[in-house]
Design an enzyme around this catalytic site. Structure first.
Site, mmCIF file in Angstrom:
data_model
loop_
_atom_site.group_PDB
_atom_site.id
_atom_site.type_symbol
_atom_site.label_atom_id
_atom_site.label_comp_id
_atom_site.label_asym_id
_atom_site.label_seq_id
_atom_site.Cartn_x
_atom_site.Cartn_y
_atom_site.Cartn_z
ATOM 1 N N GLU A 105 -7.319 -6.136 -9.875
ATOM 2 C CA GLU A 105 -8.172 -5.399 -8.935
ATOM 3 C C GLU A 105 -8.506 -4.026 -9.472
ATOM 4 O O GLU A 105 -8.017 -3.619 -10.524
ATOM 5 C CB GLU A 105 -7.506 -5.294 -7.563
ATOM 6 C CG GLU A 105 -6.251 -4.449 -7.548
ATOM 7 C CD GLU A 105 -5.730 -4.189 -6.130
ATOM 8 O OE1 GLU A 105 -6.512 -4.200 -5.171
ATOM 9 O OE2 GLU A 105 -4.516 -3.962 -6.007
ATOM 10 N N LYS B 252 0.853 -1.201 0.000
ATOM 11 C CA LYS B 252 0.000 0.000 0.000
ATOM 12 C C LYS B 252 0.886 1.248 0.000
ATOM 13 O O LYS B 252 0.968 1.982 0.989
ATOM 14 C CB LYS B 252 -0.955 -0.020 1.198
ATOM 15 C CG LYS B 252 -2.181 0.859 0.984
ATOM 16 C CD LYS B 252 -3.281 0.499 1.942
ATOM 17 C CE LYS B 252 -4.421 1.492 1.910
ATOM 18 N NZ LYS B 252 -5.168 1.510 0.643
HETATM 19 N N1 PLP Z 1 -6.975 -2.534 -3.323
HETATM 20 C C1 PLP Z 1 -6.555 -1.269 -3.353
HETATM 21 C C2 PLP Z 1 -5.736 -0.828 -4.514
HETATM 22 C C3 PLP Z 1 -6.897 -0.396 -2.317
HETATM 23 O O1 PLP Z 1 -6.506 0.880 -2.339
HETATM 24 C C4 PLP Z 1 -7.698 -0.848 -1.253
HETATM 25 C C5 PLP Z 1 -8.020 0.029 -0.139
HETATM 26 O O2 PLP Z 1 -7.460 -0.030 0.902
HETATM 27 C C6 PLP Z 1 -8.116 -2.183 -1.264
HETATM 28 C C7 PLP Z 1 -7.744 -2.995 -2.322
HETATM 29 C C8 PLP Z 1 -8.959 -2.726 -0.155
HETATM 30 O O3 PLP Z 1 -8.198 -3.004 0.986
HETATM 31 P P1 PLP Z 1 -8.857 -2.960 2.414
HETATM 32 O O4 PLP Z 1 -10.030 -3.854 2.382
HETATM 33 O O5 PLP Z 1 -7.800 -3.464 3.318
HETATM 34 O O6 PLP Z 1 -9.233 -1.553 2.678
HETATM 35 C C1 COI Z 2 -9.247 2.441 1.597
HETATM 36 O O1 COI Z 2 -10.206 1.793 1.216
HETATM 37 O O2 COI Z 2 -9.026 2.631 2.796
HETATM 38 C C2 COI Z 2 -8.307 3.027 0.649
HETATM 39 O O3 COI Z 2 -7.207 3.301 1.044
HETATM 40 C C3 COI Z 2 -8.750 3.241 -0.735
HETATM 41 C C4 COI Z 2 -8.610 4.595 -1.307
HETATM 42 C C5 COI Z 2 -9.428 5.642 -0.677
HETATM 43 C C6 COI Z 2 -7.219 4.996 -1.574
#
Ligand code: PLP
Ligand code: COI
Length: 343
Positions: A219, A183
């Protein structure tokens, strides 16, 4: 009193009471400072500004039906931040420090926590950057960790509103063997051009294919992909996607309610066989997909279009949504031990 109309909240910045920060030099973190001003002072030579030595997290705090305040799996975000920081070669906070700061930011901004029933939440944005002045391309010696927050509503449109998305085969967000699974801010910068063009054409999100072969689904720009066929919850396995905590939780919930869970490479050809398709993630929660266009060139007319449902959330996606948000808002018992309470 914040004067906020909670029902009108979108996913955008609101100034809150405080932000928290701490610096790490030589493995030692400075005492956490609470600031009312979110304008920080930083050297113009900081590595975070030049070489994208930056990673972040996103998680939410919820006001429950019982009035209690819940965080959803914050230790998982702490671990993922540590993983991203290791990739960048910079120091990251311990899980304990991370979770403690999550709780503290909620306490200090409790009047910005949306009330139960508003479908809104307090979004936490833990952010870690290379802080010291530097010129050479190298991992920063000093990190700055910031815990930010902002009340948020739905990411796109309204809660559970189905959206139109596009596969833009002439763009990638991540490289094969690159940093797609971390991330780091650079991934989002890399997705912006295609996202902006997609927005111009009326699509709310871009769905990327695996960058090595362009034959399987990866994704979305800010969320994972899932699909439902029969009794199966299907989601891609790929080295270039972010391991989503929401997706991981949905897999557990799906298995719990008796669905089969398939995490495997998902060939593009399968798109025509799915009954429900959606985005999942912290910000988007579950956002159903209505129309999915597959375009060889985002800028061209040529496309294959797949349609799911009638613009509403599909029955199985809705069941998963209700279960996950039910746990987050304390409407149903959390059988998985995911909830962390903020006193
Ligand atoms: N994929 C990407 C590229 C994202 O930015 C996010 C957001 O956080 C997710 C997937 C989903 O991850 P999470 O469920 O941990 O928020
Ligand atoms: C999240 O879902 O927390 C993300 O980081 C996604 C986006 C807003 C960058």
């Amino acid at each position: 009193m914040t004067g906020i109309d909670w029902s009108k909240l979108t996913f955008s910045y609101t100034k809150t009471n405080t932000m928290l920060c701490s610096r790490c030099i030589g493995g030692q973190w400075t005492p956490v400072e609470s600031r009312t001003d979110d304008n920080i002072s930083i050297s113009a030579f900081a590595g975070g500004l030049h070489y994208a030595i930056e990673c972040f997290e996103g998680l939410k705090a919820f006001r429950g039906k019982d009035g209690k305040v819940r965080l959803f799996r914050p230790e998982e975000n702490a671990k993922r931040l540590q993983r991203s920081a290791k990739y960048l070669g910079i120091e990251a906070p311990s899980t304990e420090m991370f979770v403690e700061m999550c709780k503290r930011i909620v306490r200090e901004n409790i009047d910005f926590l949306p009330p139960y029933g508003s479908h809104a939440s307090l979004y936490l944005r833990p952010t870690l950057i290379g802080f010291n002045p530097q010129l050479g391309v190298q991992s920063s010696k000093e990190s700055l960790f910031m815990m930010l927050c902002s009340p948020v509503g739905a990411y796109t449109g309204g809660t559970l509103e189905a959206i139109d998305v596009v596969i833009a085969r002439n763009y990638d967000r991540a490289a094969p063997n690159g940093c797609g699974a971390y991330k780091v801010g650079g991934n989002y910068a890399a997705s912006l051009y295609s996202l902006n063009v997609a927005h111009e054409f009326g699509y709310k999100a871009v769905l990327y294919l695996d960058p090595a072969t362009k034959t399987t689904i990866d994704e979305f720009n800010s969320s994972n992909f899932f699909a439902i066929r029969g009794n199966s919850y299907i989601t891609p396995k790929s080295d270039s996607i972010l391991p989503s905590i929401t997706n991981m939780s949905l897999e557990t919930v799906a298995a719990y309610v008796g669905m089969d869970v398939e995490r495997r490479p998902v060939p593009v050809e399968e798109l025509s066989t799915f009954e429900e398709v959606g985005e999942c993630g912290t910000a988007v929660v579950i956002t159903p997909v209505h129309r999915l266009a597959d375009k060889p060139f985002l800028e061209s007319e040529e496309e294959t279009v797949y349609t799911y449902g009638d613009g509403l959330c599909g029955e199985k996606s809705l069941r998963l949504y209700n279960m996950i948000t039910g746990i987050q808002y304390g409407e149903i018992e959390d059988p998985f031990g995911w909830t962390v309470f903020v006193d």
